[in-house]
Design a protein around this motif. Structure first.
Motif, PDB file in Angstrom:
ATOM      1  N   ALA A 549       0.893  -1.169   0.004  1.00  0.00           N
ATOM      2  CA  ALA A 549       0.003  -0.102   0.093  1.00  0.00           C
ATOM      3  C   ALA A 549       0.846   1.268  -0.097  1.00  0.00           C
ATOM      4  O   ALA A 549       0.636   2.325  -0.740  1.00  0.00           O
ATOM      5  CB  ALA A 549      -0.959  -0.033   1.348  1.00  0.00           C
ATOM      6  N   ARG A 550       1.930   1.187   0.875  1.00  0.00           N
ATOM      7  CA  ARG A 550       2.670   2.376   0.552  1.00  0.00           C
ATOM      8  C   ARG A 550       3.521   2.538  -0.429  1.00  0.00           C
ATOM      9  O   ARG A 550       3.753   3.756  -1.115  1.00  0.00           O
ATOM     10  CB  ARG A 550       3.967   2.279   1.860  1.00  0.00           C
ATOM     11  CG  ARG A 550       3.385   2.613   3.319  1.00  0.00           C
ATOM     12  CD  ARG A 550       2.747   3.877   3.461  1.00  0.00           C
ATOM     13  NE  ARG A 550       2.110   4.037   4.630  1.00  0.00           N
ATOM     14  CZ  ARG A 550       2.856   4.403   5.891  1.00  0.00           C
ATOM     15  NH1 ARG A 550       4.024   4.612   5.884  1.00  0.00           N
ATOM     16  NH2 ARG A 550       1.943   4.610   7.047  1.00  0.00           N
ATOM     17  N   PHE A 551       3.907   1.437  -1.292  1.00  0.00           N
ATOM     18  CA  PHE A 551       4.219   1.830  -2.741  1.00  0.00           C
ATOM     19  C   PHE A 551       3.446   2.388  -3.703  1.00  0.00           C
ATOM     20  O   PHE A 551       3.668   3.319  -4.315  1.00  0.00           O
ATOM     21  CB  PHE A 551       4.763   0.259  -3.159  1.00  0.00           C
ATOM     22  CG  PHE A 551       4.987   0.082  -4.639  1.00  0.00           C
ATOM     23  CD1 PHE A 551       6.258   0.369  -5.232  1.00  0.00           C
ATOM     24  CD2 PHE A 551       3.820  -0.125  -5.394  1.00  0.00           C
ATOM     25  CE1 PHE A 551       6.571   0.301  -6.358  1.00  0.00           C
ATOM     26  CE2 PHE A 551       4.100  -0.213  -6.848  1.00  0.00           C
ATOM     27  CZ  PHE A 551       5.408  -0.014  -7.540  1.00  0.00           C
ATOM     28  N   ILE A 552       2.004   1.941  -3.528  1.00  0.00           N
ATOM     29  CA  ILE A 552       1.228   2.464  -4.213  1.00  0.00           C
ATOM     30  C   ILE A 552       1.018   3.790  -3.934  1.00  0.00           C
ATOM     31  O   ILE A 552       0.848   4.592  -5.083  1.00  0.00           O
ATOM     32  CB  ILE A 552      -0.287   1.441  -4.142  1.00  0.00           C
ATOM     33  CG1 ILE A 552      -0.146   0.202  -4.547  1.00  0.00           C
ATOM     34  CG2 ILE A 552      -1.406   2.528  -4.921  1.00  0.00           C
ATOM     35  CD1 ILE A 552      -1.249  -0.597  -4.236  1.00  0.00           C
ATOM     36  N   GLU A 553       0.837   4.153  -2.890  1.00  0.00           N
ATOM     37  CA  GLU A 553       0.788   5.673  -2.258  1.00  0.00           C
ATOM     38  C   GLU A 553       1.730   6.671  -2.922  1.00  0.00           C
ATOM     39  O   GLU A 553       1.674   7.571  -3.415  1.00  0.00           O
ATOM     40  CB  GLU A 553       0.588   5.716  -0.947  1.00  0.00           C
ATOM     41  CG  GLU A 553      -0.641   5.307  -0.475  1.00  0.00           C
ATOM     42  CD  GLU A 553      -0.497   4.811   1.124  1.00  0.00           C
ATOM     43  OE1 GLU A 553      -1.510   4.406   1.813  1.00  0.00           O
ATOM     44  OE2 GLU A 553       0.418   5.439   1.873  1.00  0.00           O
ATOM     45  N   ARG A 554       2.927   6.070  -2.731  1.00  0.00           N
ATOM     46  CA  ARG A 554       4.231   6.803  -3.245  1.00  0.00           C
ATOM     47  C   ARG A 554       4.101   6.911  -4.820  1.00  0.00           C
ATOM     48  O   ARG A 554       4.268   8.148  -5.199  1.00  0.00           O
ATOM     49  CB  ARG A 554       5.533   6.030  -2.850  1.00  0.00           C
ATOM     50  CG  ARG A 554       6.590   6.671  -3.312  1.00  0.00           C
ATOM     51  CD  ARG A 554       8.078   5.989  -2.737  1.00  0.00           C
ATOM     52  NE  ARG A 554       9.151   6.742  -3.403  1.00  0.00           N
ATOM     53  CZ  ARG A 554      10.416   6.485  -3.442  1.00  0.00           C
ATOM     54  NH1 ARG A 554      10.831   5.689  -2.072  1.00  0.00           N
ATOM     55  NH2 ARG A 554      11.571   7.005  -3.816  1.00  0.00           N
ATOM     56  N   VAL A 555       4.015   6.073  -5.612  1.00  0.00           N
ATOM     57  CA  VAL A 555       3.885   5.962  -6.922  1.00  0.00           C
ATOM     58  C   VAL A 555       2.816   6.953  -7.666  1.00  0.00           C
ATOM     59  O   VAL A 555       2.960   7.812  -8.444  1.00  0.00           O
ATOM     60  CB  VAL A 555       3.891   4.702  -7.497  1.00  0.00           C
ATOM     61  CG1 VAL A 555       3.569   4.607  -9.278  1.00  0.00           C
ATOM     62  CG2 VAL A 555       5.207   3.543  -7.486  1.00  0.00           C
ATOM     63  N   ALA A 556       1.754   6.784  -6.839  1.00  0.00           N
ATOM     64  CA  ALA A 556       0.461   7.647  -7.231  1.00  0.00           C
ATOM     65  C   ALA A 556       0.740   9.040  -7.073  1.00  0.00           C
ATOM     66  O   ALA A 556       0.407   9.818  -7.464  1.00  0.00           O
ATOM     67  CB  ALA A 556      -0.860   7.268  -6.281  1.00  0.00           C
ATOM     68  N   SER A 557       1.479   9.318  -5.791  1.00  0.00           N
ATOM     69  CA  SER A 557       1.968  10.707  -5.482  1.00  0.00           C
ATOM     70  C   SER A 557       2.834  11.217  -6.683  1.00  0.00           C
ATOM     71  O   SER A 557       2.754  12.300  -7.122  1.00  0.00           O
ATOM     72  CB  SER A 557       2.426  10.948  -4.191  1.00  0.00           C
ATOM     73  OG  SER A 557       2.845  11.930  -3.944  1.00  0.00           O
TER      74      SER A 557
END
Length: 836
Positions: A549-557
């Protein structure tokens, strides 16, 4: 979406060396036959709830070189055990297993050996078996065993698998679950089904598909477009509607066609008026004008160039009407994609989701990272993976095979131009952090190349694995090395490089990249023993399962900073913290209707995300059309998704679909709206998906998509009459009376009546759509037959005689073969047989 490869080491009696010619002869003459025995074995290995048994018969040629050989072959499901006096089995990784001859045993020339397999799950289709089993020996070039190559059916034009035995025993091949109600769609069952559905079908006056909001026939004289048309535009650039004008197939002349931008209309909306000596189109925008022209082209195909007066007022229900094509598992050509873009425009679809990177392939050229396509775009017999990926999914290992390849930067630019000219947005997709094996292996080749040159910094710049990570995991497809390490900086440098290059390709084409799909689904339990992740988890107080989830949040940002919206599959996105996500998020809902899909769709729409229904039991077009062992497609989500099921879908009231759509066991089940859609929240649209694990040819792409893509286009565009108004928290039962089945059947009759025209147009466009075999029965010595779409030509024969046109009930004796034909007569359906 599981697939298993294996490798069998066959030891001959003598250690004498073999030549390449020996290997070639053996591959050319070896016998190979796969037979599914039962989906209902007496028992399964401990801990396995469902299994099946199959037999592989291998016939050894008369002349056998005296060295070890391997036979690499594919199965759909993981092997649990081998029952053989000769062979042992061990799993290597992912799709790859090894069968080894037991110590002290040898194989004799001219003998046939049987390998009885017990494997996970069930095996419902002949087409799940992967072709191109390969013979290999140390120091020699592997060769495909000729008996396992695909064939082509002369009548249907479809791929065949001659080495797979027919599946005819419905009882033995039924699912072992006692409560499974699935039955094969035999000709007799199809006859009853088509009779029920087609009772209200009749020729239609307005053939436009998707069905317009309103279409009326005012009085007045006809308009003869055979004289040619004179097109004038106002407020809409003629170049922006050029493909739609071309689709009219009417020359220049004197009949006026006026196209004007009209303020106040809904986006993509239009008004089409035929009469008073000409054609008038008022449209909200270029898309609306194009759609009006497409509607006009369909009506010309139905009526001819002399059109009676017609007035159409139209606009779409949903702004997102999508098609997803998987090029990663098996590559499909640029020509096929361009053909699909034209068909999307014809049926008013406006999003093309191109799946370009997965475990089995990377399909887009990226500047500065040539290994992605030099290695990752090809599957061959190099198991070291220094020059290609392992031979997954029955791919022909030849480098020039159709299932290998990639889109060059120029190819992609051409696709972007073609799509933009038809008001279609292209959404590129490279799955991450799971489903990334092609990228990982390609970057390992890059790493080794630069290390050999002494450039350690360059080698490590885009490396996607951490050498010290000892985490053991297994993905859904049984890989233990397909997940990016989300705790190392080089992973994000790689992602940035890919995104920036793709954005540059879009900019060069004059089509800005607005949405980027990161996949984010099916991430296995990776990273637990990664040193880098241990540091990250300790610093941020995270558990391993939170890292994705943290990976997705970072890439999304990172995407949002570039002005690009993130898109992903709902399971991965659902684990993120909405407060850490950008405001613009597209989520593709892919849980089944009976598997939590309603709650997931409403829950993620309630987050304010653009929620796109990609639901498998009506939108996964890699599922078979019907429960039939001769149909192609995986069946983990549904044993049958036919055009009627897609057409009947109610996207605005998801729980109401319980009235029409059963679960995976064909059981009617209620659906409760446990997570109501909040006021002001809505579904953004619908998307069809075609995953390509079992789809190797462009013609199979057409077969799996059409005609049910037309039914999905209708549902994305027009609200169905039978859909009850959504009331938050309402549950629905099977056959619920609040869903008006009489209106559904009337609507289907109208749709079926329009399909005759559409089939003729698809024929002209070279689309090899599926022809459903006819339904048939013999009653009182007379053959009765019908078709899925009334008016489809039906042919029959008895005793191997010549085919004859079926025009109505006819007296017959004995078994009868039947098939349907395309309106242009060039192709036929599968042949089915009905007996007295």
């Amino acid at each position: 979406m599981m697939t298993l490869w294996a490798s069998a080491a066959i030891l001959a009696a003598s250690p004498a060396a073999a030549s390449q010619a020996d290997l070639d002869r053996m591959a050319a003459t070896m016998g190979y036959r796969y037979t599914i025995l039962t989906n209902r074995p007496a028992s399964c290995p401990t801990g396995t709830p469902r299994c099946f048994e199959a037999d592989i018969a291998i016939t050894i040629p008369d002349a056998v070189p005296g060295v070890p050989f391997e036979i690499r072959y594919s199965l759909v499901n993981p092997v649990l055990r081998i029952d053989s006096d000769l062979f042992d089995n061990r799993t290597v990784n992912g799709d790859l297993n090894v069968l080894t001859v037991k110590p002290g045993r040898s194989l004799k020339p001219g003998q046939t050996y049987h390998v009885r397999l017990t494997a996970v799950g069930a095996f419902f289709s002949r087409n799940h078996m992967m072709p191109h089993a390969t013979l290999a020996a140390p120091g020699l070039s592997p060769r495909v065993i000729a008996a396992t190559r695909t064939g082509t059916d002369a009548e249907t034009g479809l791929e065949t698998l001659p080495f797979v035995a027919p599946m005819t025993d419905e009882a033995a091949l039924a699912r072992s679950a006692p409560d499974d109600r699935t039955v094969w769609r035999t000709p007799e069952r199809a006859y009853a089904l088509y009779a029920e559905r087609g009772a209200l079908a009749a020729p239609v006056d307005v053939a436009i598909l998707p069905k317009p909001m309103t279409a009326t026939r005012p009085g007045g004289p006809s308009v003869d477009l055979a004289k040619g048309v004179a097109v004038t535009t106002s407020g809409i650039d003629r170049a922006a509607i050029a493909p739609a004008l071309t689709a009219l197939a009417v020359g220049q002349g004197a009949v006026p066609v006026t196209i004007r931008r009209q303020a106040g209309m809904s986006p993509e909306g239009y008004r089409l008026t035929v009469g008073k000596g000409g054609v008038a189109i008022d449209a909200a925008d270029a898309a609306g004008a194009s759609y009006a022209l497409r509607s006009l082209a369909q009506q010309i195909a139905a009526e001819g160039t002399v059109l009676r007066p017609l007035m159409v007022q139209d606009a779409p229900r949903y702004g997102f009407r999508g098609l997803h094509i998987d090029l990663a598992r098996n590559f499909h050509s640029k020509a096929e994609i361009l053909k699909l873009i034209e068909q999307m425009a014809a049926y008013k679809l406006n999003r093309l989701h191109l799946h370009l990177g997965d475990d089995e392939g990377w399909r887009l050229q990226i500047a500065g990272l040539p290994e992605l396509t030099e290695v990752g775009a090809y599957r061959c017999a190099d198991l070291s993976e220094k020059t290609c990926l392992q031979p997954q999914l029955g791919a022909d290992p030849a480098r020039d095979a159709a299932t290998n390849g990639y889109l060059t930067a120029a190819d992609y630019g051409e696709i972007l131009h073609a799509a933009a000219a038809r008001q279609i947005e292209v959404i590129p997709s490279f799955d991450m952090p799971g489903h990334s094996r092609a990228a990982i292996r390609s970057m390992e080749v890059r790493y080794q190349r630069l290390i050999a040159k002494g450039d350690r910094a360059g080698a490590e710049r885009y490396r996607l694995v951490e050498p010290g990570d000892t985490t053991r995991y297994s993905s859904v497809q049984h890989y233990d090395d397909n997940t990016l390490n989300v705790c190392i900086d080089s992973t994000y440098r790689f992602i940035d490089a890919v995104i920036d290059d793709i954005a540059a390709l879009h900019k060069a084409a004059g089509v800005p990249l607005t949405t980027y799909h990161i996949g984010a689904d099916e991430t296995a339990g990776a990273w637990k023993d990664s040193p880098a992740c241990k540091v990250t988890m300790a610093r941020e107080g995270l558990q391993p399962q939170q890292l994705g989830a943290r990976f997705i949040e970072r890439v999304a940002s990172d995407l949002a900073k570039r002005g690009i919206a993130v898109a992903g599959w709902s399971d991965g996105l659902g684990h993120t913290d909405p407060a850490r996500m950008p405001s613009a998020v597209q989520t593709n809902i892919w849980s089944n209707l009976h598997g939590g899909g309603v709650a997931e769709a409403h829950g993620q729409a309630n987050r304010g995300w653009k929620t796109v229904l990609s639901i498998p039991d009506l939108g996964y077009f890699d599922m078979p059309y019907a429960a039939d062992p001769n149909e192609t497609g995986y069946d983990w989500a549904s044993r049958g998704v036919d055009s009627f099921q897609v057409f009947g879908f109610m996207p605005g009231n998801l729980a109401a679909n319980a009235a029409l759509i059963p679960n995976i066991l064909a059981q009617p089940k209620p659906i409760a709206d446990t997570v109501p859609l909040q006021s002001g929240r809505a579904i953004a649209g619908i998307q069809a998906q075609l995953w390509s694990e079992t789809v190797r040819r462009d013609s199979q792409v057409d077969y799996m998509l059409f005609p049910r893509l037309l039914a999905l286009a209708e549902r994305a565009w027009a609200k169905p009459d039978w859909e009850p108004a959504y009331v938050a928290g309402t549950a629905y039962e099977p056959n619920d009376a609040r869903v008006d089945r009489a209106r559904l059947l009337a609507g289907w009759g109208d749709f079926a009546g329009r399909m005759g025209v559409q089939m003729r147009m698809l024929d002209r466009a070279g689309v090899t759509y599926r022809l459903a075999p006819p339904g048939a029965r013999i009653a009182g010595g007379r053959l009765e037959a019908n078709a899925e779409f009334p008016g489809t030509p039906i042919e029959y024969r008895t005793g191997g005689t010549a085919w004859r046109r079926y025009d109505g009930p006819v007296a017959v004796t004995g078994a009868v073969d039947l098939r349907t034909r395309t309106p242009d007569g060039r192709r036929a359906s599968r042949t089915v047989t009905v007996s007295p």
